[in-house]
Design a protein around this motif. Structure first.
Motif, short mmCIF file in Angstrom:
data_model
loop_
_atom_site.label_atom_id
_atom_site.label_comp_id
_atom_site.label_asym_id
_atom_site.label_seq_id
_atom_site.Cartn_x
_atom_site.Cartn_y
_atom_site.Cartn_z
N GLN A 30 0.66 -0.94 0.22
CA GLN A 30 0.38 -0.03 0.09
C GLN A 30 1.06 1.03 -0.30
O GLN A 30 0.29 2.63 0.10
CB GLN A 30 -1.16 -0.05 1.06
CG GLN A 30 -2.01 -1.17 1.23
CD GLN A 30 -2.86 -1.50 2.61
OE1 GLN A 30 -2.82 -0.11 3.14
NE2 GLN A 30 -3.07 -2.04 2.69
N GLY A 31 2.45 1.20 0.26
CA GLY A 31 3.03 2.45 0.29
C GLY A 31 3.62 2.61 1.81
O GLY A 31 3.39 3.76 1.75
N ARG A 32 2.80 1.81 2.41
CA ARG A 32 3.39 2.26 4.34
C ARG A 32 4.71 3.46 3.90
O ARG A 32 5.26 3.76 5.10
CB ARG A 32 2.70 1.65 5.47
CG ARG A 32 1.40 1.13 4.85
CD ARG A 32 0.64 1.01 6.25
NE ARG A 32 -0.38 0.97 6.32
CZ ARG A 32 -1.41 1.52 5.98
NH1 ARG A 32 -1.44 2.53 6.85
NH2 ARG A 32 -2.80 1.19 6.40
N LEU A 33 5.76 2.58 3.49
CA LEU A 33 7.17 2.13 4.35
C LEU A 33 7.74 4.11 3.21
O LEU A 33 8.01 5.06 3.55
CB LEU A 33 8.40 1.23 3.67
CG LEU A 33 9.64 1.77 3.15
CD1 LEU A 33 10.45 1.77 4.67
CD2 LEU A 33 10.73 0.09 2.79
N ASN A 34 7.28 4.01 1.53
CA ASN A 34 7.33 4.94 1.63
C ASN A 34 6.20 6.51 1.97
O ASN A 34 7.45 7.12 1.65
CB ASN A 34 6.09 5.03 0.36
CG ASN A 34 6.26 6.66 -0.95
OD1 ASN A 34 6.66 7.65 -0.90
ND2 ASN A 34 6.45 6.64 -1.99
N GLU A 35 5.67 6.11 2.49
CA GLU A 35 4.73 7.10 3.64
C GLU A 35 6.20 7.44 4.90
O GLU A 35 6.40 8.79 5.20
CB GLU A 35 3.73 6.68 4.30
CG GLU A 35 2.97 7.19 4.99
CD GLU A 35 1.55 7.59 5.52
OE1 GLU A 35 0.66 7.78 5.42
OE2 GLU A 35 1.16 6.10 5.99
N ALA A 36 6.36 6.86 5.27
CA ALA A 36 7.57 6.86 6.42
C ALA A 36 8.74 7.27 5.51
O ALA A 36 9.56 8.55 6.78
CB ALA A 36 7.40 5.45 7.48
N LEU A 37 9.01 6.79 4.64
CA LEU A 37 10.07 7.31 3.65
C LEU A 37 10.55 9.15 3.65
O LEU A 37 10.95 9.95 3.74
CB LEU A 37 11.16 6.34 3.20
CG LEU A 37 12.07 5.49 3.43
CD1 LEU A 37 11.87 4.48 2.16
CD2 LEU A 37 12.92 5.54 4.04
N THR A 38 9.26 9.78 2.80
CA THR A 38 8.22 10.51 2.59
C THR A 38 9.28 12.15 3.87
O THR A 38 9.77 12.42 3.46
CB THR A 38 7.56 10.58 1.97
OG1 THR A 38 7.35 9.16 0.80
CG2 THR A 38 7.17 11.91 1.67
#
Length: 148
Positions: A30-38
């Motif tokens: 879902q993009g949760r790592l993306n969200e955390a890195l962003t």
């Protein structure tokens, strides 16, 4: 049961370990790592086949070796069958990688799979291959590779 903190823990590990401003998150769900890195100031593109995902930069497709090398780091948090392609793509483009495998894509038991991934990275030319453990429940071992 997967640790709900896994994305934030991995994101902080990556931010402390790598100065990479542009990151490809392969098989990122879902993009949760993306969200955390962003949130930590990184520019991230998540690759996955899910149509429902968080409002992050998202490529709704399978990640392949032909993807343009527009990243400084490849990562995968429990990327299932994409683990091997992360390492192969990173080697092809001489980029560092970090993956937290949850299972093998060939029914290999977990510990032999982890050894196999480390050896795959060495065989592909990575000069620095390491294994770290995140402070979380569940599959928490990180395999990372870089060129020194």
């Amino acid at each position: 049961m997967a640790d709900k903190r896994r994305f934030e823990l991995f994101a902080h590990f990556l931010s402390e370990r790598f100065r990479a401003p542009r990151i490809f998150d392969v098989a990122g769900g879902q993009g949760r790592l993306n969200e955390a890195l962003t949130k930590l100031g990184r520019t991230v593109t998540t690759f996955d086949l899910r149509h429902k995902h968080l409002p992050v930069k998202y490529a709704c497709r399978e990640f392949t070796l032909s993807e343009p090398p527009e990243a400084d780091l490849l990562v995968g948090m429990h990327p299932d069958g994409a683990t091997r392609i992360i390492i192969e793509y990173a080697a092809l483009h001489r980029l560092p990688f970090a993956v937290v495998p949850c299972c093998s894509d060939n029914s290999m038991p977990y510990n032999p799979w982890m050894r196999h991934l480390a050896q795959l990275a060495r065989d592909r030319g990575f000069t620095a291959v390491e294994d770290h453990c995140l402070p979380m429940e569940g599959r928490a071992r990180v395999v990372l590779g870089a060129f020194e």
